[in-house]
Design a protein around this motif. Sequence first.
Motif, PDB file in Angstrom:
ATOM      1  N   GLN A 194       6.346   3.980  -5.144  1.00 16.30           N
ATOM      2  CA  GLN A 194       6.778   3.110  -6.315  1.00 16.30           C
ATOM      3  C   GLN A 194       5.242   1.607  -6.164  1.00 16.30           C
ATOM      4  N   GLN A 195       4.819   1.371  -5.907  1.00 14.32           N
ATOM      5  CA  GLN A 195       3.316   0.731  -5.622  1.00 14.32           C
ATOM      6  C   GLN A 195       2.424   0.907  -6.577  1.00 14.32           C
TER       7      GLN A 195
ATOM      8  N   VAL B  28      13.482  -7.686 -11.958  1.00 13.96           N
ATOM      9  CA  VAL B  28      12.968  -5.690 -11.375  1.00 13.96           C
ATOM     10  C   VAL B  28      12.992  -5.658 -10.362  1.00 13.96           C
ATOM     11  N   LYS B  29      13.668  -4.259 -10.576  1.00 15.91           N
ATOM     12  CA  LYS B  29      13.813  -3.703  -9.332  1.00 15.91           C
ATOM     13  C   LYS B  29      13.982  -1.858  -9.545  1.00 15.91           C
ATOM     14  N   TYR B  30      12.729  -1.958  -8.686  1.00 19.24           N
ATOM     15  CA  TYR B  30      12.442  -0.864  -7.850  1.00 19.24           C
ATOM     16  C   TYR B  30      13.552   0.578  -7.519  1.00 19.24           C
TER      17      TYR B  30
ATOM     18  N   GLU C  90      11.386   5.174 -16.894  1.00 18.12           N
ATOM     19  CA  GLU C  90      11.093   5.909 -15.729  1.00 18.12           C
ATOM     20  C   GLU C  90       9.456   6.389 -15.761  1.00 18.12           C
TER      21      GLU C  90
ATOM     22  N   ARG D 277      15.600  -0.026 -18.847  1.00 23.80           N
ATOM     23  CA  ARG D 277      15.318   0.999 -17.938  1.00 23.80           C
ATOM     24  C   ARG D 277      14.438   1.677 -18.347  1.00 23.80           C
TER      25      ARG D 277
ATOM     26  N   TYR E  54      15.679  -3.793 -15.268  1.00 26.70           N
ATOM     27  CA  TYR E  54      14.843  -4.557 -15.944  1.00 26.70           C
ATOM     28  C   TYR E  54      15.870  -5.213 -16.349  1.00 26.70           C
TER      29      TYR E  54
ATOM     30  N   VAL F 249      10.210   7.360 -10.390  1.00 34.49           N
ATOM     31  CA  VAL F 249      10.200   6.035  -9.804  1.00 34.49           C
ATOM     32  C   VAL F 249      11.387   5.202 -11.237  1.00 34.49           C
TER      33      VAL F 249
ATOM     34  N   VAL G 193       3.430   1.651  -9.179  1.00 35.01           N
ATOM     35  CA  VAL G 193       4.014   0.978 -10.145  1.00 35.01           C
ATOM     36  C   VAL G 193       4.843  -0.610 -10.375  1.00 35.01           C
ATOM     37  N   ARG G 194       4.369  -1.425  -9.170  1.00 37.70           N
ATOM     38  CA  ARG G 194       4.873  -2.699  -9.088  1.00 37.70           C
ATOM     39  C   ARG G 194       2.372  -3.529  -9.373  1.00 37.70           C
TER      40      ARG G 194
ATOM     41  N   VAL H  79      12.776   2.375 -12.831  1.00 32.66           N
ATOM     42  CA  VAL H  79      13.130   0.763 -12.539  1.00 32.66           C
ATOM     43  C   VAL H  79      13.438   0.086 -13.624  1.00 32.66           C
TER      44      VAL H  79
END
Length: 330
Positions: free
Chosen positions: A38-39, A87-89, A116, A114, A106, A102, A41-42, A104
């Motif tokens: 996830q990192q 935003v939700k991972y 991907e 969504r 939002y 992953v 992507v964050r 995501v």
Amino acid sequence: MSQALVRTAAGWLLGLMLAVAAGVVAINVVNNSIASPQQPVREYFDALQKGEGEKALGLLHATVPQSSAAMLDGTALQTAAARISGVKYGDAEDRGGNRVMVPVEYTIDGSALRTEFLLEKSGTEWLFFHRWAIVPAALPVLDVTVVNENEATLNGVPVNMPNGRNSFAVFYPGEYEASLAGEYFSAPSTKATLSGREVPAAPLNLMTEATDGLKDAVGSKVKEFLDTCADAADKEQRLQPDCPFYHTTNNRVMDGTIDWSITEYPTVSIEPFGGRWVMAPLNGKAQIKAKQEDLFTGAVTQLNAVHDFSFTARLDIDADTVKVTPLLSY
């Protein structure tokens, strides 16, 4: 002494076991946080919202297709990401071959969306910590068109539109808004929301229209032409002046009594045609008043007639001036 050594060794062994356990926990914590799939992507979302296009492109490992890069940095990029919220991972889902997906979730302007992201393990650091990278792919392209203009505004940034069209490489997710707001021509804004590379955005088509300011300017010039024409017809005392309007009669109209006036001015309509702007036929009404004598009876009566008229005009516009040239046929 032997018992003391045993106790000491047991203490060291317990400490070592606890240290190993703590190390394992720490490694798992790191691999599930700053070393998690996830990192990247964050960090990518953070770069989008800061307008850091170079960093976002590096994190996405994306290639830029042949197109305008005007949306890939700064204000344009920040504007595209400004309406992303909530935003939700999600948890990484195994895709085999050292790859994970992953998700995501939002919202953009209240719409739930969504995206991907496919990532692959690219190695380790310090033997234990995973390194993940987004799988490379080409950026999507957004097509924009505008009627009879060579420029527009996209996400608040002026952009060139050669022959009224252009294509822009864009990041995702994001919202892109095109508009045109000129002195003489404008177009209602239109938006496209892009949630992923696999779902192409609908083209943004700007339907350019003449502004009220241009219509008023052209209407003023048309009115000036007709009023001048009517005044000249009065001075020359002509029933058939060099104007769009005229009067025919078998009676003798007395000189010095002819009075022309415009009772209904044309409504101006400006439309695109063949790559330029043209005016619809200009329709109006003109009134003539005069004294006339019947050639058979000699009776003198008051002439009062209203005539419909129609003519066309050529419209020429540059950056500062509007020119209207009446096209009359006699």
